[in-house]
Every structure is written in structure tokens, then in C-alpha cells.
Design a protein around this motif. Structure first.
Motif, PDB file in Angstrom:
ATOM      1  N   CYS A 157       1.257  -3.854  -3.473  1.00 12.47           N
ATOM      2  CA  CYS A 157       1.496  -3.286  -4.737  1.00 12.47           C
ATOM      3  C   CYS A 157       2.961  -3.959  -5.453  1.00 12.47           C
ATOM      4  O   CYS A 157       3.834  -4.278  -4.591  1.00 12.47           O
ATOM      5  CB  CYS A 157       2.001  -1.782  -4.495  1.00 12.47           C
ATOM      6  SG  CYS A 157       0.639  -0.659  -4.079  1.00 12.47           S
ATOM      7  N   CYS A 164       1.351   2.850  -7.630  1.00 12.46           N
ATOM      8  CA  CYS A 164       0.443   2.328  -6.686  1.00 12.46           C
ATOM      9  C   CYS A 164       0.642   2.650  -5.285  1.00 12.46           C
ATOM     10  O   CYS A 164       1.954   2.787  -4.757  1.00 12.46           O
ATOM     11  CB  CYS A 164       0.727   0.711  -6.673  1.00 12.46           C
ATOM     12  SG  CYS A 164      -0.325  -0.517  -5.889  1.00 12.46           S
ATOM     13  N   GLN A 166       0.368   1.734  -1.430  1.00 13.46           N
ATOM     14  CA  GLN A 166       0.114   0.605  -0.648  1.00 13.46           C
ATOM     15  C   GLN A 166      -0.905   1.039   0.643  1.00 13.46           C
ATOM     16  O   GLN A 166      -0.729   2.048   1.291  1.00 13.46           O
ATOM     17  CB  GLN A 166       1.441  -0.077  -0.087  1.00 13.46           C
ATOM     18  CG  GLN A 166       1.298  -1.262   0.794  1.00 13.46           C
ATOM     19  CD  GLN A 166       0.983  -2.271  -0.006  1.00 13.46           C
ATOM     20  OE1 GLN A 166       1.290  -2.708  -1.151  1.00 13.46           O
ATOM     21  NE2 GLN A 166       0.035  -3.143   0.827  1.00 13.46           N
TER      22      GLN A 166
END
Length: 213
Positions: A157, A164, A166
Motif C-alpha cells: 500500500c 488501502c 495491507q
């Protein structure tokens, strides 16, 4: 250079675009031919035209092991068969098309700190495990069926992408000792699903983007 332009799969996060460009330049400094790129993502993400569940967030890329002799040769691949497998006919060993340039390309991707993991055929990783004197760089190579003609790169990310999520960290070690299962009868027997897999819930921030005509 992208070899499947008709599917319009060559969009990605800026981090991915820079990674692909850097990987191509790295290869150009040490080997001949051009790096061929497969799917990245659709213009606004989401499912690919072939309904693949990956390649949706702009951080995934397929990189072919075979190199193109020229840009014109890449343009001519749109309606041609995919580049060939790197495996032998038995599907369990590296084949005659595998060489130092393929290994160097894969290692360059694995050594890049932007890369979280790389999906590659178990036979390719096993071949490298048996030949590399220092297999520490193989840790990012995660075995997965297919992936014998291209390898699949997934980036971490980016720091500026706060939404986002991970993936879980890769286990410690080079992963070579755990490869035997991938060549077992169990691994090669398709699993039977008792119920259809549930569709993932689309993040709210993605919905407006995918509704744009």
C-alpha cells in the motif's frame, strides 16, 4: 510495453506505473529485448473484463517472462496466443526457455522495496530454491498455480493511500521447505465448494467511480 491493449488493462496507481517503468529500465541496462506487461487494472478499478477478482485496485501487474524483440512485435501480439510457459513439458521443472535473463527480471522485481509479494508457479520457485546459493530473495515469491508464463506482482500500500488495506505479512524464511505440498495429489485435486463464494462488499468510495459512464 502492454501486450493486451484491447482489454484496456493498462491503468494503475502512480506507484505501479513507476515500478513497471523502473523494472523495464533495469532490464534494459543488463539484457536484450523489451519487457512485456500484461494486465494492470481497468481505468477506475473494479473487475476486469474477464471477471478476474484481482487487479482491481491499481497495485497489481502481470509481467511476462518472455521478452519482445521490438515494439512492433509487441503491437502484433494483440490477437496472438499468450507468450509460452517457462516450464518443461511435465509441468514440474524449469524448461528450456528459462534462463539468466528471466531470473534476473524476477529478482529485480523481488528486490524492489515497493513490492509486497510475487505470485509465481511452484515449479519455478522450486527450481530457484535448488539453484540459488543465497535464497533469501525468494521470500517474496509465493507459489500459485498458473503463473508459469507471467509472474504477478503486488505492491505494498502506498504511504499516501490511507484507505488501502495491507495484506498480512509474508511468513519468515525463504519458503523453500514448504514447497512439497504444491506437488502433492491433494494440491492438484480441485477443491469442491459446498456453496457459492460470497461476493465481496464494494468499498463505498469505489461505488461512485465505477458508476461513471
Amino acid at each position: 510495453m502492454n501486450i493486451r491493449r484491447g482489454r484496456n488493462p493498462f491503468y494503475g496507481h502512480a506507484a505501479l506505473v513507476h515500478f513497471v517503468s523502473d523494472l523495464g529500465q533495469s532490464h534494459a541496462s543488463r539484457g536484450e529485448g523489451l519487457v512485456m506487461v500484461g494486465d494492470l487494472s481497468q481505468p477506475r478499478g473494479g473487475l476486469m473484463s474477464n471477471s478476474r477478482r484481482i487487479h482491481q485496485n491499481g497495485l497489481d501487474a502481470d509481467i511476462w517472462f518472455q521478452f519482445a524483440v521490438s515494439a512492433a512485435a509487441i503491437r502484433d501480439t494483440e490477437n496472438q496466443p499468450d507468450p509460452p510457459s517457462m516450464l518443461a513439458a511435465n509441468g514440474e521443472e524449469l524448461g528450456p526457455l528459462w534462463g539468466d535473463d528471466q531470473k534476473a527480471l524476477l529478482k529485480a522485481a523481488a528486490d524492489d522495496p515497493r513490492v509486497d509479494r510475487i505470485f509465481v508457479n511452484p515449479a519455478i520457485k522450486r527450481g530457484l530454491c535448488s539453484s540459488e546459493p543465497d535464497p533469501a530473495w525468494l521470500r517474496k515469491l509465493r507459489p500459485w498455480f498458473g503463473h508459469d508464463a507471467p509472474f504477478h506482482v503486488r505492491l505494498r500500500c502506498p504511504h499516501d493511500s490511507t484507505a488501502c488495506e495491507q495484506q498480512a505479512s509474508i511468513p519468515a524464511g525463504d519458503g523453500c521447505a514448504e514447497l512439497d505440498w504444491w506437488f502433492s495429489v491433494e494440491a492438484r485435486t480441485p477443491a469442491k465448494r459446498s456453496a457459492p463464494r460470497a461476493e465481496p462488499v464494494m468499498p463505498a468510495a469505489c461505488r461512485p467511480l465505477l458508476l461513471i459512464n
